[in-house]
Write an enzyme that holds these catalytic residues in place. Structure first.
Site, PDB file in Angstrom:
ATOM      1  N   ASP A  76      32.677  -6.578   6.350  1.00 59.81           N
ATOM      2  CA  ASP A  76      31.637  -6.617   7.124  1.00 59.81           C
ATOM      3  C   ASP A  76      31.798  -5.452   8.082  1.00 59.81           C
ATOM      4  O   ASP A  76      32.725  -4.600   8.162  1.00 59.81           O
ATOM      5  CB  ASP A  76      31.900  -7.811   7.722  1.00 59.81           C
ATOM      6  CG  ASP A  76      33.076  -8.323   8.315  1.00 59.81           C
ATOM      7  OD1 ASP A  76      34.192  -7.479   8.471  1.00 59.81           O
ATOM      8  OD2 ASP A  76      33.457  -9.558   8.699  1.00 59.81           O
ATOM      9  N   ASN A 145      36.198 -21.103  13.414  1.00 53.59           N
ATOM     10  CA  ASN A 145      35.387 -21.906  12.873  1.00 53.59           C
ATOM     11  C   ASN A 145      35.132 -21.989  11.609  1.00 53.59           C
ATOM     12  O   ASN A 145      34.313 -22.665  10.685  1.00 53.59           O
ATOM     13  CB  ASN A 145      33.971 -21.650  13.420  1.00 53.59           C
ATOM     14  CG  ASN A 145      33.405 -20.441  13.211  1.00 53.59           C
ATOM     15  OD1 ASN A 145      34.128 -19.703  12.325  1.00 53.59           O
ATOM     16  ND2 ASN A 145      32.255 -19.838  13.644  1.00 53.59           N
ATOM     17  N   HIS A 147      35.280 -19.299   9.348  1.00 56.11           N
ATOM     18  CA  HIS A 147      34.423 -18.286   8.755  1.00 56.11           C
ATOM     19  C   HIS A 147      35.462 -17.335   7.961  1.00 56.11           C
ATOM     20  O   HIS A 147      36.537 -17.074   8.297  1.00 56.11           O
ATOM     21  CB  HIS A 147      33.506 -17.349   9.609  1.00 56.11           C
ATOM     22  CG  HIS A 147      34.083 -16.354  10.797  1.00 56.11           C
ATOM     23  ND1 HIS A 147      33.784 -16.645  12.166  1.00 56.11           N
ATOM     24  CD2 HIS A 147      35.028 -15.686  10.485  1.00 56.11           C
ATOM     25  CE1 HIS A 147      34.610 -15.681  12.609  1.00 56.11           C
ATOM     26  NE2 HIS A 147      35.163 -14.898  11.718  1.00 56.11           N
ATOM     27  N   GLU A 152      29.397 -17.181   8.542  1.00 55.81           N
ATOM     28  CA  GLU A 152      29.615 -18.523   9.480  1.00 55.81           C
ATOM     29  C   GLU A 152      29.433 -19.996   8.792  1.00 55.81           C
ATOM     30  O   GLU A 152      28.885 -19.642   7.689  1.00 55.81           O
ATOM     31  CB  GLU A 152      28.504 -18.458  10.377  1.00 55.81           C
ATOM     32  CG  GLU A 152      28.422 -16.981  11.445  1.00 55.81           C
ATOM     33  CD  GLU A 152      29.807 -17.032  12.513  1.00 55.81           C
ATOM     34  OE1 GLU A 152      30.893 -17.876  12.243  1.00 55.81           O
ATOM     35  OE2 GLU A 152      29.483 -16.387  13.292  1.00 55.81           O
TER      36      GLU A 152
HETATM   37  C1  GLP Z   1      36.278 -11.571  12.544  1.00 53.19           C
HETATM   38  C2  GLP Z   1      36.437 -10.601  11.112  1.00 53.19           C
HETATM   39  C3  GLP Z   1      36.816 -11.750  10.098  1.00 53.19           C
HETATM   40  C4  GLP Z   1      38.264 -12.102  10.626  1.00 53.19           C
HETATM   41  C5  GLP Z   1      38.191 -12.832  11.729  1.00 53.19           C
HETATM   42  C6  GLP Z   1      39.395 -13.251  12.209  1.00 53.19           C
HETATM   43  O1  GLP Z   1      35.262 -12.366  12.762  1.00 53.19           O
HETATM   44  N1  GLP Z   1      35.167 -10.434  10.739  1.00 53.19           N
HETATM   45  O2  GLP Z   1      37.087 -10.708   8.792  1.00 53.19           O
HETATM   46  O3  GLP Z   1      38.959 -12.673   9.411  1.00 53.19           O
HETATM   47  O4  GLP Z   1      37.398 -12.308  12.845  1.00 53.19           O
HETATM   48  O5  GLP Z   1      40.082 -12.582  12.964  1.00 53.19           O
HETATM   49  P1  GLP Z   1      41.262 -12.502  13.800  1.00 53.19           P
HETATM   50  O6  GLP Z   1      42.546 -12.330  12.672  1.00 53.19           O
HETATM   51  O7  GLP Z   1      41.461 -11.643  15.119  1.00 53.19           O
HETATM   52  O8  GLP Z   1      41.738 -13.931  14.247  1.00 53.19           O
END
Ligand code: GLP
Length: 254
Positions: A76, A145, A147, A152
């Site tokens: 993304d 959440n 995702h 989402e």
């Molecule tokens: C972001 C990214 C995801 C990632 C998520 C969790 O939203 N788009 O790909 O998995 O955050 O992030 P973290 O590893 O910092 O908890």
């Protein structure tokens, strides 16, 4: 010490590995990445951003992951940042993984991010990935959440690469690189859940107590778009690597 928790019917196709702490989880994840890519003729690694995979990337760099022919595909990217904005995911992956491994930017493939994103551009990105013969291993984190990438809650399991609006919680959780959550871009372009499920193997990483509740829901709750990460259980080849804290709410013996 790694505990391998084999699944019941609920986790069919999914190996769940619980490491002592985040360092051990990263070491294990790095070994899975190395082993998977070593079997691929023209290896393609799908990369996630966020805090969770960072230790794994550091480990891969330290171990000198063979980058000959390796291509990276991003999950993304924010819409609305300048192309070289350090806070963008492409720049982040370049800094954390591609540059240290000697992978040039033309071997890093990212979703399109123009403000007027058309479905043709999104389809073009998917075509680009298909021309690479798809993703051998997709690294995934999990949002609080549920995702995955920027899909989402409510995202369809057959969704494809598209522009999405970020939820307030996701903006809050991603604000460390920005002044505050108000400065996080409103929109992003993300691979869809259907796109992600086309990778040949998925590696979901979850570390820290803040991921415990959602990991338990994703792996043992119902498979439902309300928890996008639960879709990984529809994939035939999934490894979940969690540390003890993130695994805290999982059933003792799965
Ligand atoms: C972001 C990214 C995801 C990632 C998520 C969790 O939203 N788009 O790909 O998995 O955050 O992030 P973290 O590893 O910092 O908890």
């Amino acid at each position: 010490m790694i505990r391998e928790v084999y699944s019941t019917r609920t986790l069919e196709g999914c190996r769940l590995l619980v490491a002592e702490d985040a360092d051990e989880a990263a070491s294990l994840a790095a070994s899975i990445v190395e082993a998977t890519l070593s079997e691929a003729a023209s290896p393609v690694l799908g990369v996630a951003t966020g805090a969770t995979p960072l230790l794994t990337y550091e480990m891969l760099v330290r171990r000198g992951l063979s980058s000959h022919d390796l291509r990276l595909v991003l999950l993304d990217e924010y819409i609305g940042l300048a192309p070289n904005d350090e806070r963008g995911f492409a720049a982040t992956i370049q800094r954390q993984l591609a540059s240290p491994l000697g992978i040039s930017p033309d071997r890093v493939h990212a979703p399109p991010v123009s403000r007027t994103l058309t479905s043709a551009r999104c389809e073009g990105f998917e075509r680009e990935v298909r021309i690479l013969d798809g993703v051998d291993l997709q690294i995934l984190g999990i949002g609080q959440n549920g995702h995955i990438a920027f899909n989402e809650p409510g995202s369809a399991f057959d969704s494809r690469t598209r522009a999405v609006l970020l939820s307030p919680l996701t903006k809050q959780n991603n604000c460390s690189m920005f002044g505050g959550s108000d400065d996080v871009p409103e929109r992003a372009c993300t691979q869809g859940i259907g796109t992600i499920l086309e990778a040949r193997r998925l590696l979901l990483l979850a570390t820290g107590a803040q991921k415990a509740a959602i990991l338990a829901r994703a792996l043992f709750g119902s498979i439902d778009p309300a928890v996008p990460a639960s879709a990984i259980r529809l994939h035939p080849d999934v490894v979940v690597v969690a540390d003890t804290e993130a695994a805290r709410l999982l059933p003792a013996t799965a």
